[in-house]
Design a protein around this motif. Structure first.
Motif, short mmCIF file in Angstrom:
data_model
loop_
_atom_site.label_atom_id
_atom_site.label_comp_id
_atom_site.label_asym_id
_atom_site.label_seq_id
_atom_site.Cartn_x
_atom_site.Cartn_y
_atom_site.Cartn_z
N THR A 148 23.21 -25.63 21.00
CA THR A 148 24.42 -26.15 21.62
C THR A 148 24.10 -27.17 22.70
O THR A 148 24.72 -28.25 22.77
N ALA A 159 25.86 -22.30 16.51
CA ALA A 159 26.30 -23.37 17.41
C ALA A 159 27.43 -24.19 16.76
O ALA A 159 28.37 -24.59 17.44
N THR A 175 29.74 -20.06 21.19
CA THR A 175 28.43 -19.65 20.68
C THR A 175 28.25 -18.15 20.83
O THR A 175 27.71 -17.48 19.93
#
Length: 374
Positions: free
Chosen positions: A91, A297, A307
């Motif tokens: 992420t 992600a 997430t």
């Protein structure tokens, strides 16, 4: 909140659609259902009855195996925690405009450090755990930083470098496992001893407390991205590196530091296997977590909260898959198929919106990674 609502709807709809497709797969993998097709036109009720029973048994077994008991819940959380940490690393790279496919290699290198410190040294309780944990985080960060440095200094695309570093990481651990120092006594197998008890996370009710670090990491990444100056730079570089450079930001520094932190999160993820479950080192120590983190992600829309929720969902699917097979006779691979379908539908929001008649006024939030020309 209103800006998030459309993407939340899209994600929920993608999950529902994946479960519907999964239900069809359960139906046509059940012998009684297939047999009822031979006389469907003369007595169709059997087909629908057996199909309903098969789907209900399969999904109820999935729920029982993931959250139906204390041990199931512990198994789900322990499987979700590494996915959350590694997913946060992916992420963070997304938000900086990079596609980190190297979580697998970063986890492997982190495992080498944590495992070696954990079983080779005899240190006091507490200190031993901290040093092993620090080793995993530091070496994972250094491995991730290589890809960031190459992108910042040479323009090498991180997709290529991280994929190659995954292969390098696997051969690095194989090299060390071939050394006597990393092998179990009186054994030539490529298998290390488990870490000493002094280097393990303490456990409460069967759940090692390392999983709490996943929540701490998620809160830290949220604060970093949303409340810190460096987080603003990450988002600016991810949105438009040329404009960020014109505004006086160091794009190279953002690339390097973002990949270092992403690697540190991957190292934290594997520490929960080596120092939490006391898994021995092998070349498969990371399993598929590094690659599953990419899907976590994506499903989480490259946001810390998303997430965490996606990691919990995938942890539940992983934990409940074996129960589906044991209790309902459903192939355990169906859990992986469901994960793949969820990602497929998340990546095709127009299809999902069309099927569920959702308004298409939302855009994917947070996913900033560029393509090959980025």
């Amino acid at each position: 909140m209103q800006s998030w609502l459309p993407t939340v709807k899209d994600s929920v709809a993608a999950i529902v659609l994946a479960l519907l497709v999964g239900a069809v797969l359960i139906m046509f993998s059940t012998p009684r259902v297939i047999e009822s097709l031979s006389y469907f036109f003369s007595y169709p009720w059997d087909f629908f009855k057996f199909s309903g029973i098969a789907v209900f048994d399969g999904y109820s077994a999935l729920v029982r195996g993931s959250v139906g008991s204390g041990s199931s819940l512990v198994r789900t959380i322990e499987r979700a925690a590494p996915l959350i940490c590694a997913g946060l690393g992916v992420t963070l790279a997304f938000r900086a405009g990079m596609f980190n496919i190297g979580a697998q290699g970063q986890m492997i290198l982190g495992a080498v450090a944590a495992g070696y410190i954990g079983f080779h040294y005899d240190l006091p309780v507490g200190l031993h755990l901290l040093l092993a944990l620090a080793g995993a985080i530091v070496l994972g960060g250094l491995w991730g930083g290589i890809a960031g440095f190459l992108k910042a200094r040479t323009g090498a695309h991180e997709v290529i470098t991280t994929i190659m570093l995954n292969y390098v990481g696997r051969f690095v651990i194989l090299f060390f496992l071939g050394k006597e120092t990393f092998q179990r006594p009186n054994s030539d197998n490529l298998l290390s001893p488990p870490v000493n008890d002094s280097a393990t996370f303490p456990a409460v009710f069967g759940l090692h407390l390392g999983v709490l670090l996943a929540i701490v990491a998620a809160l830290g990444i949220w604060w970093l991205l949303e409340r810190s100056t460096w987080g603003f730079e990450i988002r600016a570089v991810g949105a438009n590196p040329q404009a960020a450079r014109t505004a006086g930001m160091s794009v190279s520094r953002v690339y390097i530091t973002a990949m270092v932190v992403a690697g540190m999160l991957s190292g934290l993820a594997v520490s929960m296997m080596v120092l939490g479950r006391q898994d021995p080192l092998t070349d498969q120590i990371a399993g598929s977590v590094g690659f599953d983190a990419i899907t976590v992600a994506l499903l989480g829309r490259a946001t810390p909260l998303g997430t965490v929720l996606a990691g919990l969902l995938f942890g539940a699917l992983s934990a409940g898959g074996l129960t589906m097979q044991a209790a309902a006779g459903v192939p355990p691979e169906l859990a992986q198929v469901l994960q793949a379908l969820i990602v497929l539908f998340v990546a095709a929001p127009a299809l999902v919106r069309g099927l569920f008649r959702l308004r298409g006024d939302g855009q994917a939030v947070g996913v900033e990674a560029k393509g090959w020309g980025g």
